[in-house]
Design a protein around this motif. Sequence first.
Motif, PDB file in Angstrom:
ATOM      1  N   LYS A 180       0.841  -1.187   0.000  1.00  0.00           N
ATOM      2  CA  LYS A 180       0.000   0.000   0.000  1.00  0.00           C
ATOM      3  C   LYS A 180       0.881   1.244   0.000  1.00  0.00           C
ATOM      4  N   VAL A 181       0.262   2.390  -0.270  1.00  0.00           N
ATOM      5  CA  VAL A 181       1.017   3.642  -0.355  1.00  0.00           C
ATOM      6  C   VAL A 181       1.737   3.918   0.964  1.00  0.00           C
ATOM      7  N   ARG A 182       1.097   3.653   2.088  1.00  0.00           N
ATOM      8  CA  ARG A 182       1.698   3.928   3.391  1.00  0.00           C
ATOM      9  C   ARG A 182       2.899   3.041   3.692  1.00  0.00           C
ATOM     10  N   ASP A 183       3.119   2.007   2.867  1.00  0.00           N
ATOM     11  CA  ASP A 183       4.272   1.130   3.075  1.00  0.00           C
ATOM     12  C   ASP A 183       5.560   1.707   2.522  1.00  0.00           C
ATOM     13  N   THR A 243       2.643   7.390  -6.549  1.00  0.00           N
ATOM     14  CA  THR A 243       1.651   7.457  -5.475  1.00  0.00           C
ATOM     15  C   THR A 243       1.219   8.885  -5.166  1.00  0.00           C
ATOM     16  N   ARG A 244       1.564   9.812  -6.038  1.00  0.00           N
ATOM     17  CA  ARG A 244       1.344  11.226  -5.746  1.00  0.00           C
ATOM     18  C   ARG A 244      -0.131  11.552  -5.532  1.00  0.00           C
ATOM     19  N   VAL A 245      -1.023  10.919  -6.272  1.00  0.00           N
ATOM     20  CA  VAL A 245      -2.458  11.250  -6.187  1.00  0.00           C
ATOM     21  C   VAL A 245      -3.238  10.170  -5.453  1.00  0.00           C
ATOM     22  N   LYS A 246      -2.546   9.290  -4.717  1.00  0.00           N
ATOM     23  CA  LYS A 246      -3.228   8.202  -4.027  1.00  0.00           C
ATOM     24  C   LYS A 246      -3.273   8.454  -2.522  1.00  0.00           C
ATOM     25  N   LEU A 247      -4.305   7.919  -1.890  1.00  0.00           N
ATOM     26  CA  LEU A 247      -4.410   7.992  -0.440  1.00  0.00           C
ATOM     27  C   LEU A 247      -3.478   6.970   0.202  1.00  0.00           C
ATOM     28  N   ALA A 269      -4.432   3.311  -0.063  1.00  0.00           N
ATOM     29  CA  ALA A 269      -4.643   2.774  -1.412  1.00  0.00           C
ATOM     30  C   ALA A 269      -3.573   1.744  -1.750  1.00  0.00           C
ATOM     31  N   TRP A 270      -3.940   0.805  -2.627  1.00  0.00           N
ATOM     32  CA  TRP A 270      -2.969  -0.193  -3.092  1.00  0.00           C
ATOM     33  C   TRP A 270      -1.911   0.493  -3.935  1.00  0.00           C
ATOM     34  N   LEU A 271      -0.676   0.057  -3.799  1.00  0.00           N
ATOM     35  CA  LEU A 271       0.425   0.689  -4.531  1.00  0.00           C
ATOM     36  C   LEU A 271       0.389   0.335  -6.011  1.00  0.00           C
TER      37      LEU A 271
END
Length: 397
Positions: A256-259, A302-306, A309-311
């Motif tokens: 995910k983006v947070r990873d 990942t600039r426009v992802k929460l 969200a999945w990477l």
Amino acid sequence: MAGKIRTLERCAVCHGKYLDVLHPITGDQIDIMCTACKTRPRFFYVDGRGIRDRRGAVGRLFKDRNGKKFDSFLAAHRVLEAIRREIDEHKFDSTRWAETWKQEHRLSVEADRWITALYQDRSRTYANHSERFLKNYILKILGDVDVRDIRGTDVEVLYRKLREMPNPKYPGRPLEPKTIKSIMTTLQVLMGRLERLEVIHKAPPFPIIHVPRKERGWITRGNQERILAHIPERFRLVFEVMVETGIRPGEATALKVRDLVDGGIYIERALNETRTVKETKTGVAFHKRVSDSLWPRLRAATRVKLSEAWLFTTPEGRPYFARYLSRIWKRAADAAGMPIPLYVATRHSRVTQRRVELERKMGVDLAAELGHSTPRTTIGHYVQSCQRMSKSEDNNL
């Protein structure tokens, strides 16, 4: 004493009731017969309605644990004595004997429960293999026995018959050692689960099966780059992450983006073949740094992802299936003239590349320490002999 042997029949000659024959000294029941006609019943049953524990009573037993009717007093007496012995040893469990409970712990029933859990918690491939091993081999050899009756001797019988069984893929050849080990491991895992659930007191011992190790293939970084060049641009980033870090396909699809933290990726989950989130194969979460060239590209993706969200996603915004990535890699590898599977080309190759790099560095360092002109001399005289010693030690374990 607890329990008694009875019959539902009447004398075939005089139609009178069969009577108990008692031992002249102890007074124990030793037979059932018509004393006038000297006839005996054809079938008996164990009356265990008075034998009970907190789960219930044994009830009336008309068959032994293998499903055979009691066609003699001795056959019924053996079962009754087994129940009495369990009572004396404080191991009595009414569910082991009661007809209504026997079916609850049949091997087929427990196997179905386990397989259902596997399809929910593990990969579909693992569940499919386990189900196939249970139905095609274990149940056919052991039969639909009560799992509480499986002993070490049954495990030995299974192992011996598997070694004698022909290979369905290659007629005339026995089963591969790896297949036999996988089948035995399937039963071992199932019995371990039943022990944890306290269905059985203790799992039986299993033999240690040695399988000859096969050399795994690998490719160099340059060959990986040539395969990556044949992958469409919209898919390439996820493959570059796997090539550079060596993580599993299921772990890459679960990112995910947070990873994305501290110049790398944090791996704490994986996706199975139904896109179900689970922990990593070893249950361990870890952090992997990526190169300075790959990191800004990951951040840009990942600039426009929460953050949740999945990477890596399909055009529909869903995470990839691992098998879908494997097909994309296969097409690219075939196009590059190097037909090598995704897992081998990424994870195995990454480990092997690192090993080669470390061995080369070790050779240089040791050569400098020993005053050799080239690392080749050091590796030829010392490192290879250490590898041979290591292999001999592994074989002795």
